[in-house]
Design a protein around this motif. Structure first.
Motif, PDB file in Angstrom:
ATOM      1  N   GLU A  59       0.726  -1.132  -0.169  1.00  0.00           N
ATOM      2  CA  GLU A  59      -0.131  -0.016  -0.046  1.00  0.00           C
ATOM      3  C   GLU A  59       0.832   1.335   0.000  1.00  0.00           C
ATOM      4  O   GLU A  59       0.486   2.196  -0.744  1.00  0.00           O
ATOM      5  N   ALA A  60       1.960   1.223   0.704  1.00  0.00           N
ATOM      6  CA  ALA A  60       2.893   2.499   0.823  1.00  0.00           C
ATOM      7  C   ALA A  60       3.635   2.715  -0.400  1.00  0.00           C
ATOM      8  O   ALA A  60       3.763   3.561  -0.906  1.00  0.00           O
ATOM      9  N   GLN A  61       3.892   1.609  -1.320  1.00  0.00           N
ATOM     10  CA  GLN A  61       4.438   1.744  -2.427  1.00  0.00           C
ATOM     11  C   GLN A  61       3.522   2.382  -3.571  1.00  0.00           C
ATOM     12  O   GLN A  61       3.880   3.128  -4.388  1.00  0.00           O
ATOM     13  N   ALA A  62       2.308   1.647  -3.344  1.00  0.00           N
ATOM     14  CA  ALA A  62       1.099   2.188  -4.416  1.00  0.00           C
ATOM     15  C   ALA A  62       0.890   3.623  -4.168  1.00  0.00           C
ATOM     16  O   ALA A  62       0.649   4.511  -5.200  1.00  0.00           O
ATOM     17  N   ALA A  63       0.873   4.272  -3.054  1.00  0.00           N
ATOM     18  CA  ALA A  63       0.526   5.507  -2.620  1.00  0.00           C
ATOM     19  C   ALA A  63       1.816   6.595  -3.034  1.00  0.00           C
ATOM     20  O   ALA A  63       1.597   7.535  -3.719  1.00  0.00           O
ATOM     21  N   ARG A  64       3.095   5.916  -3.047  1.00  0.00           N
ATOM     22  CA  ARG A  64       4.061   6.896  -3.599  1.00  0.00           C
ATOM     23  C   ARG A  64       3.867   6.781  -5.099  1.00  0.00           C
ATOM     24  O   ARG A  64       4.150   7.854  -5.798  1.00  0.00           O
ATOM     25  N   LEU A  65       3.679   5.777  -6.000  1.00  0.00           N
ATOM     26  CA  LEU A  65       3.664   5.694  -7.333  1.00  0.00           C
ATOM     27  C   LEU A  65       2.481   6.421  -7.793  1.00  0.00           C
ATOM     28  O   LEU A  65       2.675   7.160  -8.808  1.00  0.00           O
ATOM     29  N   PHE A  66       1.162   6.492  -7.019  1.00  0.00           N
ATOM     30  CA  PHE A  66       0.267   7.489  -7.604  1.00  0.00           C
ATOM     31  C   PHE A  66       0.187   8.920  -6.857  1.00  0.00           C
ATOM     32  O   PHE A  66      -0.677   9.670  -7.150  1.00  0.00           O
ATOM     33  N   GLY A  67       1.234   9.179  -6.078  1.00  0.00           N
ATOM     34  CA  GLY A  67       1.352  10.478  -5.498  1.00  0.00           C
ATOM     35  C   GLY A  67       0.045  10.916  -4.733  1.00  0.00           C
ATOM     36  O   GLY A  67      -0.362  11.915  -4.487  1.00  0.00           O
ATOM     37  N   VAL A  68      -0.390   9.840  -3.926  1.00  0.00           N
ATOM     38  CA  VAL A  68      -1.422  10.238  -2.676  1.00  0.00           C
ATOM     39  C   VAL A  68      -0.967   9.826  -1.440  1.00  0.00           C
ATOM     40  O   VAL A  68       0.126   8.912  -1.292  1.00  0.00           O
ATOM     41  N   HIS A  69      -1.534  10.016  -0.462  1.00  0.00           N
ATOM     42  CA  HIS A  69      -1.274   9.622   1.032  1.00  0.00           C
ATOM     43  C   HIS A  69      -1.643   8.183   1.250  1.00  0.00           C
ATOM     44  O   HIS A  69      -2.567   7.556   0.557  1.00  0.00           O
ATOM     45  N   ARG A  70      -0.853   7.390   2.067  1.00  0.00           N
ATOM     46  CA  ARG A  70      -1.245   6.138   2.354  1.00  0.00           C
ATOM     47  C   ARG A  70      -2.561   5.796   2.694  1.00  0.00           C
ATOM     48  O   ARG A  70      -3.441   4.760   2.228  1.00  0.00           O
ATOM     49  N   SER A  71      -3.387   6.675   3.541  1.00  0.00           N
ATOM     50  CA  SER A  71      -4.761   6.652   3.881  1.00  0.00           C
ATOM     51  C   SER A  71      -5.671   6.399   2.715  1.00  0.00           C
ATOM     52  O   SER A  71      -6.777   5.803   2.899  1.00  0.00           O
ATOM     53  N   THR A  72      -5.259   6.966   1.645  1.00  0.00           N
ATOM     54  CA  THR A  72      -5.893   7.267   0.348  1.00  0.00           C
ATOM     55  C   THR A  72      -6.286   5.526  -0.395  1.00  0.00           C
ATOM     56  O   THR A  72      -7.181   5.068  -0.657  1.00  0.00           O
ATOM     57  N   ILE A  73      -5.004   4.932  -0.160  1.00  0.00           N
ATOM     58  CA  ILE A  73      -4.908   3.516  -0.693  1.00  0.00           C
ATOM     59  C   ILE A  73      -5.492   2.719   0.467  1.00  0.00           C
ATOM     60  O   ILE A  73      -6.114   1.967  -0.133  1.00  0.00           O
ATOM     61  N   SER A  74      -5.379   2.909   1.618  1.00  0.00           N
ATOM     62  CA  SER A  74      -6.317   1.871   2.571  1.00  0.00           C
ATOM     63  C   SER A  74      -7.651   2.208   2.141  1.00  0.00           C
ATOM     64  O   SER A  74      -8.182   1.054   2.505  1.00  0.00           O
ATOM     65  N   ARG A  75      -8.052   3.334   2.119  1.00  0.00           N
ATOM     66  CA  ARG A  75      -9.465   3.631   1.879  1.00  0.00           C
ATOM     67  C   ARG A  75     -10.059   2.693   0.808  1.00  0.00           C
ATOM     68  O   ARG A  75     -10.903   2.174   0.648  1.00  0.00           O
ATOM     69  N   VAL A  76      -9.024   3.096  -0.683  1.00  0.00           N
ATOM     70  CA  VAL A  76      -9.385   2.156  -1.847  1.00  0.00           C
ATOM     71  C   VAL A  76      -9.543   0.842  -1.620  1.00  0.00           C
ATOM     72  O   VAL A  76     -10.668   0.094  -1.827  1.00  0.00           O
ATOM     73  N   MET A  77      -8.747   0.247  -0.735  1.00  0.00           N
ATOM     74  CA  MET A  77      -8.902  -1.303  -0.479  1.00  0.00           C
ATOM     75  C   MET A  77      -9.867  -1.627   0.350  1.00  0.00           C
ATOM     76  O   MET A  77     -10.524  -2.675   0.245  1.00  0.00           O
ATOM     77  N   ARG A  78     -10.315  -0.774   1.360  1.00  0.00           N
ATOM     78  CA  ARG A  78     -11.387  -0.907   2.293  1.00  0.00           C
ATOM     79  C   ARG A  78     -12.550  -0.972   1.549  1.00  0.00           C
ATOM     80  O   ARG A  78     -13.409  -1.677   1.663  1.00  0.00           O
ATOM     81  N   GLU A  79     -12.868  -0.087   0.807  1.00  0.00           N
ATOM     82  CA  GLU A  79     -13.774   0.140  -0.006  1.00  0.00           C
ATOM     83  C   GLU A  79     -14.190  -1.094  -0.931  1.00  0.00           C
ATOM     84  O   GLU A  79     -15.386  -1.853  -1.051  1.00  0.00           O
ATOM     85  N   ALA A  80     -13.152  -1.794  -1.449  1.00  0.00           N
ATOM     86  CA  ALA A  80     -13.230  -2.950  -2.406  1.00  0.00           C
ATOM     87  C   ALA A  80     -13.593  -4.002  -1.468  1.00  0.00           C
ATOM     88  O   ALA A  80     -14.443  -4.855  -1.868  1.00  0.00           O
ATOM     89  N   SER A  81     -13.109  -4.200  -0.328  1.00  0.00           N
ATOM     90  CA  SER A  81     -13.566  -5.286   0.486  1.00  0.00           C
ATOM     91  C   SER A  81     -14.892  -5.188   1.062  1.00  0.00           C
ATOM     92  O   SER A  81     -15.762  -6.012   1.348  1.00  0.00           O
ATOM     93  N   ASP A  82     -15.301  -3.960   1.276  1.00  0.00           N
ATOM     94  CA  ASP A  82     -16.539  -3.607   1.882  1.00  0.00           C
ATOM     95  C   ASP A  82     -17.897  -4.142   0.674  1.00  0.00           C
ATOM     96  O   ASP A  82     -18.785  -4.485   0.991  1.00  0.00           O
ATOM     97  N   ALA A  83     -17.511  -3.583  -0.432  1.00  0.00           N
ATOM     98  CA  ALA A  83     -18.278  -3.981  -1.696  1.00  0.00           C
ATOM     99  C   ALA A  83     -18.421  -5.586  -2.048  1.00  0.00           C
ATOM    100  O   ALA A  83     -19.621  -5.925  -2.269  1.00  0.00           O
ATOM    101  N   ALA A  84     -17.372  -6.092  -1.720  1.00  0.00           N
ATOM    102  CA  ALA A  84     -17.267  -7.562  -1.787  1.00  0.00           C
ATOM    103  C   ALA A  84     -18.208  -8.319  -0.626  1.00  0.00           C
ATOM    104  O   ALA A  84     -18.486  -9.350  -1.249  1.00  0.00           O
ATOM    105  N   ALA A  85     -18.267  -7.630   0.387  1.00  0.00           N
ATOM    106  CA  ALA A  85     -19.043  -8.363   1.564  1.00  0.00           C
ATOM    107  C   ALA A  85     -20.442  -8.333   1.453  1.00  0.00           C
ATOM    108  O   ALA A  85     -21.034  -7.757   0.660  1.00  0.00           O
TER     109      ALA A  85
END
Length: 188
Positions: A162-188
Motif C-alpha cells: 500500500e505504501a509503494q502504491a501511494a508513492r507511485l500514484f502520488g497520494v497519501h497512504r490513507s487514500t490507498i487504505s480507503r481504496v482497499m477497504r471500499e473494495a472489501s466492503d463492496a465484496a462483503a
C-alpha cells in the motif's frame, strides 16, 4: 484597560475596518484572528480571556465577531463577568455594565444563532438539490476508477505494498487504505 477583539472567517477577508473602529474607541490592546465564529478553538480569543482583569472592558466591532453560537457567546460572557470585566459591542451598542445592556446582548445573541442556523439549513437544502440533479459538490477524487482498480490489483497480487502504491500514484497512504477497504466492503 480596553481590550479589542477582531475576527474574520477566511484569509481573503480583512480586519482593517474592525481594527480602525476598535482603536478609535481607545482599545489599548487588540487581539486579531482568522477563524470561524462557530468554532471554540480560537487561540487569540482564549489569550484575551486569560488576560482579563477586574475593570477591563472587552470591545468588539460587532457581536458576531465574538461568537456565532449563543451557547459559546454565553460561555464567553460568563468568563468576562467572572474576571470582573465588562463587554461592549460597537455596532449593536451593547454595554454589559448595565442590566439593559446585558438583556440586549442576550437577545442579539439569539438572533445571531438563528441567522447561523438558517444559513446551515439553506446550505443543506442546496447540497441536497445538487445531489438530486446528479452533481457532487466538493473536492474532485484524486484517483480515477481505472486507477483505483489498478491499485487494488497490484496490492492484492503482492506486486506493490500500500505504501509503494501511494508513492507511485502520488497520494497519501490513507487514500490507498480507503481504496482497499471500499473494495472489501463492496465484496462483503
Amino acid at each position: 484597560m480596553n481590550l479589542g477583539y477582531a475576527r474574520v472567517s477566511t484569509d481573503d477577508q480583512a480586519t482593517a475596518a474592525q481594527l480602525d473602529a476598535l482603536r478609535a474607541v481607545g482599545c489599548e490592546r487588540v487581539f486579531e484572528e482568522r477563524a470561524s465564529g462557530g468554532r471554540w478553538d480560537r487561540p487569540e480569543l482564549h489569550r484575551m480571556l486569560d488576560q482579563l482583569r477586574d475593570g477591563d472592558v472587552v470591545i468588539v466591532w460587532k457581536l458576531d465577531r465574538l461568537s456565532r453560537s449563543l451557547k459559546d457567546l454565553l460561555s464567553i460572557m460568563e468568563k468576562i463577568d467572572a474576571a470582573g470585566a465588562g463587554f461592549r459591542s460597537l455596532t449593536e451598542a451593547i454595554d454589559t455594565t448595565t442590566p439593559a445592556g446585558r438583556m440586549m446582548m442576550q437577545m442579539v445573541g439569539v438572533f445571531a444563532e438563528f441567522e447561523r442556523e438558517m444559513i446551515r439549513e439553506r446550505t443543506r437544502a442546496g447540497l441536497e438539490r445538487a445531489r438530486k440533479k446528479g452533481r457532487h459538490p466538493g473536492r474532485k477524487p484524486k484517483l480515477s476508477d481505472d486507477q483505483r482498480q489498478e491499485i487494488r490489483d497490484m496490492v492484492r497480487s503482492g506486486k506493490r505494498t500500500e505504501a509503494q502504491a501511494a508513492r507511485l500514484f502520488g497520494v497519501h497512504r490513507s487514500t490507498i487504505s480507503r481504496v482497499m477497504r471500499e473494495a472489501s466492503d463492496a465484496a462483503a
